[in-house]
Design a protein around this motif. Structure first.
Motif, PDB file in Angstrom:
ATOM      1  N   GLY A 195       0.780  -1.370   0.094  1.00 29.87           N
ATOM      2  CA  GLY A 195      -0.023   0.256  -0.175  1.00 29.87           C
ATOM      3  C   GLY A 195       0.862   1.277   0.011  1.00 29.87           C
ATOM      4  N   VAL A 196       0.388   2.274  -0.758  1.00 28.48           N
ATOM      5  CA  VAL A 196       0.860   3.248  -0.921  1.00 28.48           C
ATOM      6  C   VAL A 196      -0.045   4.839  -0.283  1.00 28.48           C
ATOM      7  CG1 VAL A 196       2.165   5.287  -2.278  1.00 28.48           C
ATOM      8  CG2 VAL A 196       2.675   2.752  -2.696  1.00 28.48           C
ATOM      9  N   LEU A 197       0.482   5.355   0.621  1.00 32.45           N
ATOM     10  CA  LEU A 197      -0.479   6.328   1.425  1.00 32.45           C
ATOM     11  C   LEU A 197       0.020   7.717   0.845  1.00 32.45           C
ATOM     12  CD1 LEU A 197      -3.114   5.968   3.199  1.00 32.45           C
ATOM     13  CD2 LEU A 197      -1.423   6.329   5.053  1.00 32.45           C
ATOM     14  N   TYR A 198      -1.095   8.355   0.304  1.00 33.07           N
ATOM     15  CA  TYR A 198      -0.872   9.677  -0.148  1.00 33.07           C
ATOM     16  C   TYR A 198      -1.400  10.759   0.919  1.00 33.07           C
ATOM     17  CZ  TYR A 198      -0.263   7.681  -4.775  1.00 33.07           C
ATOM     18  OH  TYR A 198       0.174   6.798  -5.956  1.00 33.07           O
ATOM     19  N   ALA A 199      -0.844  11.918   1.103  1.00 30.23           N
ATOM     20  CA  ALA A 199      -1.372  13.038   1.792  1.00 30.23           C
ATOM     21  C   ALA A 199      -1.872  14.060   0.806  1.00 30.23           C
ATOM     22  CB  ALA A 199      -0.076  13.749   2.581  1.00 30.23           C
ATOM     23  N   HIS A 200      -3.045  14.697   1.539  1.00 29.63           N
ATOM     24  CA  HIS A 200      -3.597  15.966   0.717  1.00 29.63           C
ATOM     25  C   HIS A 200      -2.504  16.951   0.243  1.00 29.63           C
ATOM     26  CE1 HIS A 200      -7.892  15.879   1.957  1.00 29.63           C
ATOM     27  NE2 HIS A 200      -7.301  14.830   2.672  1.00 29.63           N
ATOM     28  N   ARG A 201      -1.462  17.154   0.907  1.00 24.39           N
ATOM     29  CA  ARG A 201      -0.296  18.071   0.416  1.00 24.39           C
ATOM     30  C   ARG A 201       0.462  17.379  -0.677  1.00 24.39           C
ATOM     31  NH1 ARG A 201       3.448  21.813   2.199  1.00 24.39           N
ATOM     32  NH2 ARG A 201       5.617  21.421   1.618  1.00 24.39           N
ATOM     33  N   SER A 202       0.817  16.307  -0.650  1.00 24.87           N
ATOM     34  CA  SER A 202       1.490  15.510  -1.700  1.00 24.87           C
ATOM     35  C   SER A 202       0.735  15.572  -3.100  1.00 24.87           C
ATOM     36  CB  SER A 202       1.982  13.946  -1.499  1.00 24.87           C
ATOM     37  OG  SER A 202       0.933  13.289  -1.333  1.00 24.87           O
ATOM     38  N   THR A 203      -0.813  15.214  -2.933  1.00 31.45           N
ATOM     39  CA  THR A 203      -1.431  15.329  -4.177  1.00 31.45           C
ATOM     40  C   THR A 203      -1.612  16.796  -4.701  1.00 31.45           C
ATOM     41  OG1 THR A 203      -2.731  13.374  -3.100  1.00 31.45           O
ATOM     42  CG2 THR A 203      -3.888  14.840  -4.958  1.00 31.45           C
ATOM     43  N   VAL A 204      -1.847  17.734  -3.876  1.00 34.94           N
ATOM     44  CA  VAL A 204      -2.073  18.913  -4.512  1.00 34.94           C
ATOM     45  C   VAL A 204      -0.881  19.503  -4.996  1.00 34.94           C
ATOM     46  CG1 VAL A 204      -2.550  21.598  -3.916  1.00 34.94           C
ATOM     47  CG2 VAL A 204      -3.854  19.629  -2.811  1.00 34.94           C
ATOM     48  N   ILE A 205       0.328  19.492  -4.322  1.00 33.57           N
ATOM     49  CA  ILE A 205       1.521  19.737  -5.009  1.00 33.57           C
ATOM     50  C   ILE A 205       1.888  19.043  -6.344  1.00 33.57           C
ATOM     51  CG2 ILE A 205       4.250  19.742  -4.483  1.00 33.57           C
ATOM     52  CD1 ILE A 205       3.900  20.443  -1.662  1.00 33.57           C
ATOM     53  N   HIS A 206       1.713  17.803  -6.295  1.00 36.59           N
ATOM     54  CA  HIS A 206       1.890  16.812  -7.676  1.00 36.59           C
ATOM     55  C   HIS A 206       1.004  17.532  -8.617  1.00 36.59           C
ATOM     56  CE1 HIS A 206       1.132  13.462 -10.339  1.00 36.59           C
ATOM     57  NE2 HIS A 206       2.048  13.108  -9.765  1.00 36.59           N
ATOM     58  N   ALA A 207      -0.312  18.015  -8.318  1.00 31.07           N
ATOM     59  CA  ALA A 207      -1.241  18.617  -9.425  1.00 31.07           C
ATOM     60  C   ALA A 207      -0.319  19.876  -9.879  1.00 31.07           C
ATOM     61  CB  ALA A 207      -2.559  18.956  -8.810  1.00 31.07           C
ATOM     62  N   PHE A 208      -0.007  20.912  -9.016  1.00 33.28           N
ATOM     63  CA  PHE A 208       0.619  21.816  -9.434  1.00 33.28           C
ATOM     64  C   PHE A 208       1.981  21.640 -10.408  1.00 33.28           C
ATOM     65  CE2 PHE A 208      -0.917  24.066  -5.710  1.00 33.28           C
ATOM     66  CZ  PHE A 208      -1.692  25.292  -6.494  1.00 33.28           C
ATOM     67  N   ASN A 234      -4.691   6.581  -9.229  1.00 31.62           N
ATOM     68  CA  ASN A 234      -5.424   7.765  -9.234  1.00 31.62           C
ATOM     69  C   ASN A 234      -5.544   8.233 -10.810  1.00 31.62           C
ATOM     70  OD1 ASN A 234      -6.315   7.472  -6.884  1.00 31.62           O
ATOM     71  ND2 ASN A 234      -4.546   9.041  -5.949  1.00 31.62           N
ATOM     72  N   ALA A 235      -5.513   7.435 -11.872  1.00 32.39           N
ATOM     73  CA  ALA A 235      -5.487   7.919 -13.438  1.00 32.39           C
ATOM     74  C   ALA A 235      -4.239   8.738 -13.450  1.00 32.39           C
ATOM     75  CB  ALA A 235      -6.671   8.489 -13.472  1.00 32.39           C
ATOM     76  N   TRP A 236      -3.146   8.395 -12.867  1.00 30.38           N
ATOM     77  CA  TRP A 236      -1.985   8.928 -12.830  1.00 30.38           C
ATOM     78  C   TRP A 236      -2.071  10.540 -12.552  1.00 30.38           C
ATOM     79  CZ3 TRP A 236      -0.072   7.341 -18.503  1.00 30.38           C
ATOM     80  CH2 TRP A 236       0.211   5.952 -18.636  1.00 30.38           C
ATOM     81  N   ALA A 237      -3.005  10.843 -11.432  1.00 33.15           N
ATOM     82  CA  ALA A 237      -3.401  11.819 -10.926  1.00 33.15           C
ATOM     83  C   ALA A 237      -3.811  12.911 -11.822  1.00 33.15           C
ATOM     84  CB  ALA A 237      -2.209  12.442 -10.093  1.00 33.15           C
ATOM     85  N   ILE A 238      -4.235  12.587 -13.059  1.00 32.14           N
ATOM     86  CA  ILE A 238      -4.786  13.301 -14.020  1.00 32.14           C
ATOM     87  C   ILE A 238      -5.859  14.274 -13.385  1.00 32.14           C
ATOM     88  CG2 ILE A 238      -5.463  14.157 -16.454  1.00 32.14           C
ATOM     89  CD1 ILE A 238      -3.273  11.969 -17.003  1.00 32.14           C
ATOM     90  N   PRO A 239      -6.932  13.320 -13.012  1.00 33.67           N
ATOM     91  CA  PRO A 239      -8.106  14.060 -12.624  1.00 33.67           C
ATOM     92  C   PRO A 239      -7.893  15.237 -11.633  1.00 33.67           C
ATOM     93  CG  PRO A 239      -8.724  11.665 -12.595  1.00 33.67           C
ATOM     94  CD  PRO A 239      -7.047  11.996 -12.749  1.00 33.67           C
ATOM     95  N   TYR A 240      -7.104  15.219 -10.643  1.00 31.68           N
ATOM     96  CA  TYR A 240      -6.816  16.374  -9.720  1.00 31.68           C
ATOM     97  C   TYR A 240      -6.480  17.415 -10.509  1.00 31.68           C
ATOM     98  CZ  TYR A 240      -7.104  12.798  -5.997  1.00 31.68           C
ATOM     99  OH  TYR A 240      -7.611  11.760  -5.300  1.00 31.68           O
ATOM    100  N   VAL A 241      -5.373  17.184 -11.735  1.00 29.02           N
ATOM    101  CA  VAL A 241      -4.828  18.255 -12.327  1.00 29.02           C
ATOM    102  C   VAL A 241      -5.587  18.713 -13.169  1.00 29.02           C
ATOM    103  CG1 VAL A 241      -2.986  18.917 -14.063  1.00 29.02           C
ATOM    104  CG2 VAL A 241      -2.614  16.801 -12.474  1.00 29.02           C
ATOM    105  N   SER A 242      -6.559  18.183 -13.903  1.00 29.41           N
ATOM    106  CA  SER A 242      -7.709  18.671 -14.635  1.00 29.41           C
ATOM    107  C   SER A 242      -8.523  19.684 -13.856  1.00 29.41           C
ATOM    108  CB  SER A 242      -8.748  17.768 -15.168  1.00 29.41           C
ATOM    109  OG  SER A 242      -7.691  16.838 -15.956  1.00 29.41           O
ATOM    110  N   THR A 243      -8.878  19.285 -12.519  1.00 32.06           N
ATOM    111  CA  THR A 243      -9.848  20.016 -11.756  1.00 32.06           C
ATOM    112  C   THR A 243      -9.297  21.180 -11.328  1.00 32.06           C
ATOM    113  OG1 THR A 243     -10.573  17.798 -10.738  1.00 32.06           O
ATOM    114  CG2 THR A 243     -11.269  19.731  -9.291  1.00 32.06           C
ATOM    115  N   MET A 244      -7.866  21.080 -10.922  1.00 29.97           N
ATOM    116  CA  MET A 244      -7.296  22.325 -10.564  1.00 29.97           C
ATOM    117  C   MET A 244      -7.084  23.398 -11.478  1.00 29.97           C
ATOM    118  SD  MET A 244      -3.098  22.779  -9.375  1.00 29.97           S
ATOM    119  CE  MET A 244      -2.511  22.901 -10.935  1.00 29.97           C
TER     120      MET A 244
END
Length: 348
Positions: A195-208, A234-244
């Motif tokens: 298991g790999v556990l992401y944080a809110h901080r890591s996810t938002v910085i990754h999106a930036f 997480n779809a390579w985090a692209i949903p978060y990037v698109s939302t941002m």
């Protein structure tokens, strides 16, 4: 002395709140198993995500609790990305393509309390259910009229009923940005998945970082279709990037054959997409057979395995699409590096 300008935590809920406020009418397009298209937008997704947050809270879910999803890339799954993490709980996306014994291990290891599943996975859950130690409720991502019956899983809950019972008048809670937000298990290892556990901080910085000009270079003017599944890092985090950035988001569902992919690109005017090389091989085959084009597509990310040189050349020379070769791991949020040409490489 601290500089307290913009002193607010980096939370995933801030992404959808921002999108709803400044890009509220921008479309979220979702394709189901029958390739029926449904359309939502950031404002509606924000409201429905808040309804899920309200429902989960009423059902006793607390910060730190782990909630599983087993679903394709669709708008309900996207709503859960925010509805679960937004209240401090952990969104655990599960890859249904793993072996049954791995699925059982993952859910027990994560101590998932609830699981949200697409209709496709009812029979799979029935086979696993008696081995799951912590799952208390199973919520089916469908309308009331589509709800299945199960002799094995008691008291199935309908997602839309859960939504309809709430009003969406809800303020996202504020908490420490280092709190866990998402959980993904990687099978690229020896023994059981890790298991790999992401944080809110890591996810938002990754999106930036991912949205930056020398990375994916995405903005509100783009139409983004992540073909990498939402249950895969997480779809390579692209949903978060698109939302941002407030881009139009196209979620392709389960049908990823060449014809389905090309049709979505053409009909929704997709400008950016991302997938493993196998997807592009199927797309090339369909394009050759049909004579279709990729007129709107400007760039695509190829990851998961090495991109053959012929694939880069064909994308660019025949279809005018720039290929961005990407490497990452579940453990790197997941994008590690993107190979975009520097000025000195132009024309080489």
């Amino acid at each position: 002395m601290q500089g307290l300008m913009s002193d607010r935590p980096l939370l995933i809920s801030s992404l959808i709140d921002h999108a709803a406020r400044y890009h509220g009418d921008t479309e979220i397009v979702s394709s189901d198993a029958e390739e029926k298209i449904t359309r939502s937008n950031y404002k509606e997704v924000n409201t429905r995500s808040k309804k899920i947050a309200q429902a989960l809270t009423k059902l006793g879910i607390k910060p730190g609790d782990t909630i599983a999803t087993m679903a394709w890339s669709n708008v309900r799954h996207y709503e859960l990305y925010f509805g679960i993490s937004g209240i401090g709980s952990i969104c655990h996306t599960i890859n249904p393509r793993l072996f049954p014994e791995q699925l059982v291990f993952i859910m027990n290891d994560a101590k998932d309390k609830f699981i949200f599943i697409d209709l496709d996975f009812i029979s799979l859950m029935e086979k696993l259910f008696d081995k799951l130690k912590t799952i208390q409720k199973v919520i089916v991502l469908c309308k009331k009229e589509d709800m299945p019956n199960s002799d094995i899983i008691e008291n199935l809950i309908c997602y839309e009923d859960l939504i309809d019972n709430e009003n969406g008048i809800f303020n996202w809670p504020i908490f420490d940005e280092k709190i866990a937000s998402s959980l993904c298990y990687t099978s690229g290892t020896t023994g059981n998945p890790k298991g790999v556990l992401y944080a809110h901080r890591s996810t938002v910085i990754h999106a930036f970082a991912a949205a930056a000009p020398d990375a994916m270079s995405l903005s509100a003017r783009d139409v983004v279709m992540p073909i990498a599944p939402m249950f895969h890092a997480n779809a390579w985090a692209i949903p978060y990037v698109s939302t941002m950035v407030g881009a139009k988001l196209v979620l392709p569902g389960r049908n990823l054959d060449g014809k389905s992919v090309q049709s979505l690109i053409e009909n929704e005017k997709v400008t950016f997409t991302a997938a493993v090389p196998t997807i592009w091989l199927m797309l090339f085959e369909y394009l050759e057979q049909s004579g279709k084009k990729l007129d709107s597509l400007k760039s695509c990310v190829v990851g998961g395995s090495a991109c053959p040189r012929f694939m880069m050349e064909k994308f660019y020379e025949k279809y005018g699409v720039e290929v961005l070769h990407c490497w990452g791991m579940t453990e790197t949020s997941p994008i590690g590096t993107i190979n975009r040409a520097l000025p000195k490489h132009e024309g080489q």
